[in-house]
Design an enzyme around this catalytic site. Sequence first.
Site, PDB file in Angstrom:
ATOM      1  N   HIS A  71       0.839  -1.206   0.000  1.00  0.00           N
ATOM      2  CA  HIS A  71       0.000   0.000   0.000  1.00  0.00           C
ATOM      3  C   HIS A  71       0.871   1.252   0.000  1.00  0.00           C
ATOM      4  CE1 HIS A  71      -3.625   2.180   0.209  1.00  0.00           C
ATOM      5  NE2 HIS A  71      -4.273   1.475   1.108  1.00  0.00           N
ATOM      6  N   ASP A 109      -7.922 -11.324 -17.487  1.00  0.00           N
ATOM      7  CA  ASP A 109      -7.944 -12.498 -18.361  1.00  0.00           C
ATOM      8  C   ASP A 109      -6.525 -12.745 -18.863  1.00  0.00           C
ATOM      9  OD1 ASP A 109      -8.215 -14.396 -20.316  1.00  0.00           O
ATOM     10  OD2 ASP A 109      -9.728 -13.316 -21.478  1.00  0.00           O
TER      11      ASP A 109
END
Length: 428
Positions: free
Chosen positions: A153, A368
Amino acid sequence: MNLEVEVISKVIIQPSSPTPERLRRYQLSFLDQITPPVYNPLVLFYPEKCDTQESKIEISNQLKQSISNALTYFNPLAGRIRDNLFVDCNDEGIPFVEARVKCQLSEVIKDPVPLELNKLFPFDLYDAGELPLGIQFNIFDCRGIGVGVCISHKLGDALSFFTFVNMWAAIARGEKKLVTPEFVSASLFPPRSITGYNPNIRQTKEKIITKRFVFTASKIEEIRGKYADKTSSENPKRPTRIEALSAFIWSRFVVATKVISRPDTFCAVFHLVNLRTRMDPPLADYSFGNLYSFATTVPSMDSRENCHNLVSQIRDSIRKINVEYVKKVQDGQDHLDYIKEIAERPIRGETSFFSCTSLCRFPLYEADFGWGKPIWVGSAARASTNGVIFLDSASGDGIEAWVNLKEEDMAKFDCDEELLAYIAPKNN
């Protein structure tokens, strides 16, 4: 269920081409500096792709090569974080772990246990040091796949996470037209001294439990209707899905922890807000870095019981995160003083903070790699208490709420009758 995970191999993957000398030092922004050193984790699940040993090797090599290529666009992710000031883009690379998970993928998706999902990541999520990125390639007994990704983060927010993962996937499936990231955060939010403020999340000695609650589209609409502003009978104003669910979960949390009976307790509800769309001019979604802030709602005594009021307070607090607000954050000092004040409140007296993070409508299901999109994307158990992360459900119309509470509070929250009336059965 208890996941048995066996690490098969671990390698370090470096960028496919060296980082130019002029890009070797990546400056952290002010917002990066004040962000806690934790990992943002998500695991993406794909059905039966490794049906033979040859296909497993082929997919593993495909992932490794595409990561190597992707890192040339994301130089800081292959470097090392130094002194909460900058990233040494030295191309040392990232760990890529291959692991075997001794169960069926369908068992995990049917009945996910957040704490067990933590085993599908290469790092302790609350021990983000120098390494910005780690990936674990998990293969299930059914030959299904779970790709566990965690990004520090310190370098980027949730949208930055998706920018990397979706570009990595695009490279893996052979896309030629790539939208490259823009690293502009330090120029927009210049670094500054944060002396006197420790960005580390204060750890509690009490056990924290994370549970996943699923709200179907129909139940969400019921909750929205319940909290609609009916001052205009002809056209009642309905809250957004996240406003309504935040107010609903807060109301049940208040009941579980008996905050109402402690009127002197200072309460605050935080919502993380994407700043990209609130700047002038707006930033592109693929702008990389911590480009977020938080809207603070201090529930009135009335709104502890009356969530109609809380919904309007949440809406007003989020609306205040505008162009003028962003300019003040860019100045830095006032914002730093404010977060110092918030951080010191637990020391000065009894507090009840609750944080809400929504990843809904983010590109959660777009990765994908050439095998189709994931059938489910899961998060993980967190060590920080009093918070909820909202994710789109795999169906696309529901919402998953991943709630973190102290064990004693979760025991009460989890059996609240009003909560149970709105959630789908068999949640963990």
